[in-house]
Enzyme design. Structure first.
Site, PDB file in Angstrom:
ATOM      1  N   ASP A  13       0.762  -1.013   0.368  1.00  0.00           N
ATOM      2  CA  ASP A  13       0.492  -0.126  -0.370  1.00  0.00           C
ATOM      3  C   ASP A  13       1.330   1.310  -0.325  1.00  0.00           C
ATOM      4  O   ASP A  13       2.336   0.983   0.096  1.00  0.00           O
ATOM      5  CB  ASP A  13      -0.963   0.322   1.331  1.00  0.00           C
ATOM      6  CG  ASP A  13      -1.574   1.397   1.322  1.00  0.00           C
ATOM      7  OD1 ASP A  13      -1.918   1.488   0.525  1.00  0.00           O
ATOM      8  OD2 ASP A  13      -1.504   1.911   2.511  1.00  0.00           O
ATOM      9  N   ASP A  15      -0.220   5.343   0.965  1.00  0.00           N
ATOM     10  CA  ASP A  15      -0.629   6.117   1.457  1.00  0.00           C
ATOM     11  C   ASP A  15      -0.558   5.395   3.367  1.00  0.00           C
ATOM     12  O   ASP A  15      -1.465   4.464   3.312  1.00  0.00           O
ATOM     13  CB  ASP A  15      -1.906   6.827   1.506  1.00  0.00           C
ATOM     14  CG  ASP A  15      -1.579   7.404   0.722  1.00  0.00           C
ATOM     15  OD1 ASP A  15      -0.963   8.832   0.372  1.00  0.00           O
ATOM     16  OD2 ASP A  15      -2.218   7.642  -0.817  1.00  0.00           O
ATOM     17  N   GLU A  22      -0.512  10.906   5.141  1.00  0.00           N
ATOM     18  CA  GLU A  22      -1.987  11.990   5.560  1.00  0.00           C
ATOM     19  C   GLU A  22      -2.604  13.746   5.756  1.00  0.00           C
ATOM     20  O   GLU A  22      -2.281  14.561   5.599  1.00  0.00           O
ATOM     21  CB  GLU A  22      -2.793  10.735   5.753  1.00  0.00           C
ATOM     22  CG  GLU A  22      -2.916   9.421   5.406  1.00  0.00           C
ATOM     23  CD  GLU A  22      -4.253   9.587   3.567  1.00  0.00           C
ATOM     24  OE1 GLU A  22      -4.551  11.666   3.552  1.00  0.00           O
ATOM     25  OE2 GLU A  22      -4.824   9.452   3.138  1.00  0.00           O
ATOM     26  N   GLY A  57      -9.800  10.108  -2.395  1.00  0.00           N
ATOM     27  CA  GLY A  57      -9.757  12.076  -2.460  1.00  0.00           C
ATOM     28  C   GLY A  57     -10.762  12.361  -2.976  1.00  0.00           C
ATOM     29  O   GLY A  57     -11.625  13.218  -2.168  1.00  0.00           O
ATOM     30  N   LYS A  58     -11.777  11.678  -4.189  1.00  0.00           N
ATOM     31  CA  LYS A  58     -12.598  12.360  -5.074  1.00  0.00           C
ATOM     32  C   LYS A  58     -13.554  11.654  -3.855  1.00  0.00           C
ATOM     33  O   LYS A  58     -14.892  13.001  -4.064  1.00  0.00           O
ATOM     34  CB  LYS A  58     -13.103  11.125  -5.902  1.00  0.00           C
ATOM     35  CG  LYS A  58     -11.852  12.801  -6.801  1.00  0.00           C
ATOM     36  CD  LYS A  58     -12.186  12.068  -8.722  1.00  0.00           C
ATOM     37  CE  LYS A  58     -12.090  10.966  -8.980  1.00  0.00           C
ATOM     38  NZ  LYS A  58     -10.838  10.262  -8.993  1.00  0.00           N
ATOM     39  N   GLU A  59     -13.949  10.301  -3.472  1.00  0.00           N
ATOM     40  CA  GLU A  59     -15.136  10.372  -2.901  1.00  0.00           C
ATOM     41  C   GLU A  59     -14.860  10.758  -1.634  1.00  0.00           C
ATOM     42  O   GLU A  59     -16.071  10.939  -0.459  1.00  0.00           O
ATOM     43  CB  GLU A  59     -14.854   8.422  -2.514  1.00  0.00           C
ATOM     44  CG  GLU A  59     -14.734   7.655  -3.305  1.00  0.00           C
ATOM     45  CD  GLU A  59     -13.740   8.067  -4.568  1.00  0.00           C
ATOM     46  OE1 GLU A  59     -12.895   8.740  -4.422  1.00  0.00           O
ATOM     47  OE2 GLU A  59     -13.372   7.368  -5.690  1.00  0.00           O
ATOM     48  N   LYS A  88      -5.687  19.308  -6.326  1.00  0.00           N
ATOM     49  CA  LYS A  88      -4.880  19.083  -4.934  1.00  0.00           C
ATOM     50  C   LYS A  88      -4.311  17.246  -4.863  1.00  0.00           C
ATOM     51  O   LYS A  88      -2.905  18.377  -4.029  1.00  0.00           O
ATOM     52  CB  LYS A  88      -6.096  18.296  -4.163  1.00  0.00           C
ATOM     53  CG  LYS A  88      -6.081  17.318  -2.485  1.00  0.00           C
ATOM     54  CD  LYS A  88      -5.781  16.075  -3.293  1.00  0.00           C
ATOM     55  CE  LYS A  88      -5.179  15.302  -2.191  1.00  0.00           C
ATOM     56  NZ  LYS A  88      -4.786  13.565  -2.841  1.00  0.00           N
ATOM     57  N   SER A 128      -4.357   8.342  -6.166  1.00  0.00           N
ATOM     58  CA  SER A 128      -4.771   8.370  -7.679  1.00  0.00           C
ATOM     59  C   SER A 128      -2.691   7.782  -7.987  1.00  0.00           C
ATOM     60  O   SER A 128      -1.875   8.046  -7.077  1.00  0.00           O
ATOM     61  CB  SER A 128      -4.292  10.027  -7.959  1.00  0.00           C
ATOM     62  OG  SER A 128      -5.442  10.391  -7.413  1.00  0.00           O
ATOM     63  N   ASN A 131       0.582  10.227  -7.686  1.00  0.00           N
ATOM     64  CA  ASN A 131       0.605  11.278  -6.619  1.00  0.00           C
ATOM     65  C   ASN A 131       1.273   9.933  -6.287  1.00  0.00           C
ATOM     66  O   ASN A 131       1.851   9.982  -5.113  1.00  0.00           O
ATOM     67  CB  ASN A 131      -1.061  10.898  -5.297  1.00  0.00           C
ATOM     68  CG  ASN A 131      -1.762  11.978  -5.566  1.00  0.00           C
ATOM     69  OD1 ASN A 131      -1.180  12.865  -6.056  1.00  0.00           O
ATOM     70  ND2 ASN A 131      -2.928  11.683  -4.851  1.00  0.00           N
ATOM     71  N   ASP A 186      -0.981  -0.110   5.985  1.00  0.00           N
ATOM     72  CA  ASP A 186      -1.650   0.218   7.724  1.00  0.00           C
ATOM     73  C   ASP A 186      -3.081   0.317   8.113  1.00  0.00           C
ATOM     74  O   ASP A 186      -3.030   0.958   9.373  1.00  0.00           O
ATOM     75  CB  ASP A 186      -0.683   1.713   7.247  1.00  0.00           C
ATOM     76  CG  ASP A 186      -2.131   2.781   6.241  1.00  0.00           C
ATOM     77  OD1 ASP A 186      -2.082   2.680   5.187  1.00  0.00           O
ATOM     78  OD2 ASP A 186      -1.881   3.231   6.944  1.00  0.00           O
TER      79      ASP A 186
HETATM   80  C1  XBP Z   1      -5.136   6.570   0.590  1.00  0.00           C
HETATM   81  C2  XBP Z   1      -6.586   6.861   0.402  1.00  0.00           C
HETATM   82  C3  XBP Z   1      -6.181   8.361  -0.786  1.00  0.00           C
HETATM   83  C4  XBP Z   1      -5.468   9.516  -0.220  1.00  0.00           C
HETATM   84  C5  XBP Z   1      -6.188  10.473  -1.326  1.00  0.00           C
HETATM   85  O1  XBP Z   1      -5.981   5.079   1.265  1.00  0.00           O
HETATM   86  O2  XBP Z   1      -7.516   6.693   0.755  1.00  0.00           O
HETATM   87  O3  XBP Z   1      -7.410   8.764  -0.616  1.00  0.00           O
HETATM   88  O4  XBP Z   1      -6.066   9.771   0.775  1.00  0.00           O
HETATM   89  O5  XBP Z   1      -5.912   9.821  -2.375  1.00  0.00           O
HETATM   90  P1  XBP Z   1      -5.463   3.573   1.059  1.00  0.00           P
HETATM   91  P2  XBP Z   1      -6.194  10.909  -4.169  1.00  0.00           P
HETATM   92  O6  XBP Z   1      -3.723   3.783   1.606  1.00  0.00           O
HETATM   93  O7  XBP Z   1      -5.959   2.592   2.371  1.00  0.00           O
HETATM   94  O8  XBP Z   1      -5.026   2.823   0.156  1.00  0.00           O
HETATM   95  O9  XBP Z   1      -6.317  12.233  -3.321  1.00  0.00           O
HETATM   96  O10 XBP Z   1      -5.181  10.804  -4.859  1.00  0.00           O
HETATM   97  O11 XBP Z   1      -7.778   9.539  -3.845  1.00  0.00           O
HETATM   98 MG    MG Z   2      -2.630   3.424   3.336  1.00  0.00          MG
END
Ligand code: XBP
Ligand code: MG
Length: 257
Positions: A13, A15, A22, A57-59, A88, A128, A131, A186
């Site tokens: 993973d 993030d 975050e 992020g969009k959600e 963003k 994304s 990112n 995580d």
């Molecule tokens: C990561 C996320 C992402 C980031 C932002 O989840 O939820 O939405 O916060 O990403 P995970 P984007 O670590 O469980 O994959 O803004 O690019 O969607």
């Molecule tokens: Mg994560």
């Protein structure tokens, strides 16, 4: 050491796992985008922690609007959310390029060990692709995309974590059975997604996820550990644990019943 399974893969993973992106990354970038568009929204550190239950992020923007902004004009639509999210992500890219987000302990060490022993590497993230690549490029160099046989990111699958889609996609692309692959996550949503695809996982807790449930994780640790900064096991067992996650620990987890 019993080599058992021939091809073995580590699926990461992004993030919260590769880096704590975050709080000082995505959150700050969301707020910069709100400000740039003259929106009065501002997400505090604590509030953002509650919003993280929504993956993507969009959600997350959509959810926030529906639950906290009842007076959004109907003219504000999906297209606006996409544009806001794009902005963003531009701010997020700037934060990454300024070097403000470090890799978590043990990440680079484990990636390098896996590469030196010909273990396959892959990425499975809700983030994304831009990112994801921004983080990899900054810390591992532009050639690092070749380190990963598959990079599964963002909207490539219909349902984001905790749905298993992204892990099923990565497994299909790798053409490997789940028994050959170990996931690094995580969050609760992440380990549920991995489990749903039949995968074992190592969960590395962080500031936002330290109180998450880890029922579906195979091993839970404070981080991946370094020789000078050892990790603690929070849940699960391995016979040999040198205070960090190395390939021997990964092998033990893959071989355990
Ligand atoms: C990561 C996320 C992402 C980031 C932002 O989840 O939820 O939405 O916060 O990403 P995970 P984007 O670590 O469980 O994959 O803004 O690019 O969607
Ligand atoms: Mg994560």
């Amino acid at each position: 050491m019993d080599e058992g399974i021939s091809v073995k893969a580590l699926i990461f993973d992004v993030d919260g796992t590769l880096a704590e992106t975050e709080c000082e990354g995505h959150r700050v970038a969301f707020n910069q985008a709100f400000q740039a568009l003259n929106l009065t929204w501002s997400w505090s550190k604590d509030f953002y922690g509650t919003l993280l239950k929504i993956g993507g992020g969009k959600e997350r923007i959509q959810y926030f609007m529906e639950t906290h902004q009842p007076h959004i004009p109907p003219s504000f639509r999906t297209k606006d959310i996409s544009e806001l999210h794009l902005l963003k992500n531009q701010f997020y890219g700037e934060i990454l390029r300024k070097g403000e987000i470090a890799l978590r302990p043990g990440v680079l060490r484990l990636l390098q060990e896996a590469r030196s022993k010909q273990w396959t590497l892959a990425i499975a993230t809700t983030s994304s692709l831009s990112n994801t690549m921004g983080l990899l490029n900054y810390h591992l160099g532009v050639e690092s995309k070749k380190w990963f046989q598959v990079i599964g990111a963002g909207d490539i699958v219909p349902h984001k974590k905790p749905a298993p889609d992204i892990y099923e996609f990565v497994l299909a692309q790798l053409n490997l059975p789940p028994e050959s692959c170990l996931v690094f996550e995580d969050s609760e949503a992440g380990v549920i997604a991995a489990h749903g695809a039949g995968l074992k996982s190592v969960m590395t807790l962080n500031t936002y996820t330290q109180n998450h449930s880890y029922d579906y994780a195979t091993l839970v640790v404070t981080h991946l550990g370094e020789p000078h900064q050892t990790a603690d096991i929070v849940s699960g067992t391995v016979a040999r644990f040198p205070g960090l996650i190395n390939l021997d620990v990964c092998q033990q987890l893959l071989e355990a019943n």
